[in-house]
Design a protein around this motif. Structure first.
Motif, PDB file in Angstrom:
ATOM      1  N   GLN A 154      60.442   9.542  51.994  1.00  0.00           N
ATOM      2  CA  GLN A 154      60.074  10.739  51.254  1.00  0.00           C
ATOM      3  C   GLN A 154      59.456  10.370  49.912  1.00  0.00           C
ATOM      4  OE1 GLN A 154      63.212  13.581  51.144  1.00  0.00           O
ATOM      5  NE2 GLN A 154      62.192  14.898  49.686  1.00  0.00           N
ATOM      6  N   ASP A 155      58.390  11.104  49.563  1.00  0.00           N
ATOM      7  CA  ASP A 155      57.776  10.986  48.246  1.00  0.00           C
ATOM      8  C   ASP A 155      57.589  12.412  47.748  1.00  0.00           C
ATOM      9  OD1 ASP A 155      56.317   9.224  46.190  1.00  0.00           O
ATOM     10  OD2 ASP A 155      54.857  10.794  46.616  1.00  0.00           O
TER      11      ASP A 155
ATOM     12  N   PHE B 175      57.512  11.200  55.644  1.00  0.00           N
ATOM     13  CA  PHE B 175      56.772  10.472  56.659  1.00  0.00           C
ATOM     14  C   PHE B 175      57.709   9.583  57.461  1.00  0.00           C
ATOM     15  CE2 PHE B 175      54.075  11.121  52.954  1.00  0.00           C
ATOM     16  CZ  PHE B 175      53.009  11.815  53.518  1.00  0.00           C
ATOM     17  N   PRO B 176      57.401   9.365  58.755  1.00  0.00           N
ATOM     18  CA  PRO B 176      58.215   8.455  59.564  1.00  0.00           C
ATOM     19  C   PRO B 176      58.114   7.030  59.031  1.00  0.00           C
ATOM     20  CG  PRO B 176      56.750   9.776  60.950  1.00  0.00           C
ATOM     21  CD  PRO B 176      56.347  10.001  59.527  1.00  0.00           C
ATOM     22  N   LEU B 177      59.216   6.302  59.087  1.00  0.00           N
ATOM     23  CA  LEU B 177      59.250   4.929  58.597  1.00  0.00           C
ATOM     24  C   LEU B 177      58.206   4.073  59.293  1.00  0.00           C
ATOM     25  CD1 LEU B 177      60.469   2.726  56.834  1.00  0.00           C
ATOM     26  CD2 LEU B 177      62.240   2.412  58.579  1.00  0.00           C
ATOM     27  N   GLU B 178      58.030   4.237  60.582  1.00  0.00           N
ATOM     28  CA  GLU B 178      57.044   3.426  61.311  1.00  0.00           C
ATOM     29  C   GLU B 178      55.632   3.665  60.791  1.00  0.00           C
ATOM     30  OE1 GLU B 178      57.674   0.895  63.340  1.00  0.00           O
ATOM     31  OE2 GLU B 178      59.756   1.327  62.852  1.00  0.00           O
ATOM     32  N   SER B 179      55.302   4.885  60.424  1.00  0.00           N
ATOM     33  CA  SER B 179      53.978   5.187  59.874  1.00  0.00           C
ATOM     34  C   SER B 179      53.813   4.549  58.504  1.00  0.00           C
ATOM     35  CB  SER B 179      53.776   6.698  59.763  1.00  0.00           C
ATOM     36  OG  SER B 179      53.794   7.280  61.043  1.00  0.00           O
TER      37      SER B 179
ATOM     38  N   ARG C  35      53.451   4.162  46.288  1.00  0.00           N
ATOM     39  CA  ARG C  35      54.906   4.389  46.282  1.00  0.00           C
ATOM     40  C   ARG C  35      55.488   4.264  47.690  1.00  0.00           C
ATOM     41  NH1 ARG C  35      53.622   8.602  42.360  1.00  0.00           N
ATOM     42  NH2 ARG C  35      53.641  10.104  44.068  1.00  0.00           N
ATOM     43  N   LEU C  36      54.783   4.779  48.676  1.00  0.00           N
ATOM     44  CA  LEU C  36      55.272   4.688  50.047  1.00  0.00           C
ATOM     45  C   LEU C  36      55.354   3.239  50.521  1.00  0.00           C
ATOM     46  CD1 LEU C  36      53.400   7.684  51.694  1.00  0.00           C
ATOM     47  CD2 LEU C  36      55.850   7.504  51.275  1.00  0.00           C
TER      48      LEU C  36
ATOM     49  N   CYS D  85      64.035   6.709  50.814  1.00  0.00           N
ATOM     50  CA  CYS D  85      64.313   6.774  52.245  1.00  0.00           C
ATOM     51  C   CYS D  85      65.202   7.966  52.552  1.00  0.00           C
ATOM     52  CB  CYS D  85      64.982   5.492  52.724  1.00  0.00           C
ATOM     53  SG  CYS D  85      63.963   4.047  52.407  1.00  0.00           S
ATOM     54  N   ALA D  86      64.703   8.849  53.354  1.00  0.00           N
ATOM     55  CA  ALA D  86      65.474  10.044  53.697  1.00  0.00           C
ATOM     56  C   ALA D  86      66.690   9.654  54.530  1.00  0.00           C
ATOM     57  CB  ALA D  86      64.598  11.011  54.474  1.00  0.00           C
ATOM     58  N   GLY D  87      67.782  10.295  54.284  1.00  0.00           N
ATOM     59  CA  GLY D  87      68.984  10.089  55.084  1.00  0.00           C
ATOM     60  C   GLY D  87      69.896   8.974  54.613  1.00  0.00           C
ATOM     61  N   CYS D  88      69.558   8.333  53.524  1.00  0.00           N
ATOM     62  CA  CYS D  88      70.391   7.218  53.049  1.00  0.00           C
ATOM     63  C   CYS D  88      71.627   7.714  52.318  1.00  0.00           C
ATOM     64  CB  CYS D  88      69.602   6.303  52.127  1.00  0.00           C
ATOM     65  SG  CYS D  88      68.383   5.321  52.996  1.00  0.00           S
ATOM     66  N   PHE D  89      71.527   8.835  51.663  1.00  0.00           N
ATOM     67  CA  PHE D  89      72.635   9.285  50.830  1.00  0.00           C
ATOM     68  C   PHE D  89      73.197  10.591  51.326  1.00  0.00           C
ATOM     69  CE2 PHE D  89      69.862   6.669  48.261  1.00  0.00           C
ATOM     70  CZ  PHE D  89      70.751   5.698  47.865  1.00  0.00           C
TER      71      PHE D  89
END
Length: 86
Positions: free
Chosen positions: A2-3, A8-12, A64-65, A82-86
């Motif tokens: 996330q920015d 965006f998906p990590l793979e992208s 940044r990404l 990173c989305a979902g880390c916290f």
């Protein structure tokens, strides 16, 4: 990854990083000046980044990404972007 309000998906993001890293290994004499170069001109740029290309701050967002994808830190939740880390 996330920015701001963009996600965006990590793979992208990893593909984006590969594109940016690949442009560093080109002979400097053969390169287009960086001021006129845009990742948005890359034919292999993942489609989900096309809306970013319409923004004036696209180069900053891309930078940044790619920093978020450095050394797979995102996968171990060391990066707040990173989305979902916290």
């Amino acid at each position: 990854v996330q920015d701001g309000d963009l996600k965006f998906p990590l793979e992208s993001v990893k593909k984006l990083k590969e594109l940016m890293d690949g442009n560093r290994h080109i002979n400097p004499r053969m390169m287009v000046p960086m001021a006129s170069y845009s990742l948005c001109q890359e034919k292999h740029l993942p489609e989900e980044f096309q809306p970013v290309c319409k923004r004036e701050d696209a180069p900053l967002i891309f930078r940044r990404l790619t920093l978020a994808a450095e050394d797979d830190l995102c996968e171990i939740c060391a990066n707040a972007a990173c989305a979902g880390c916290f």
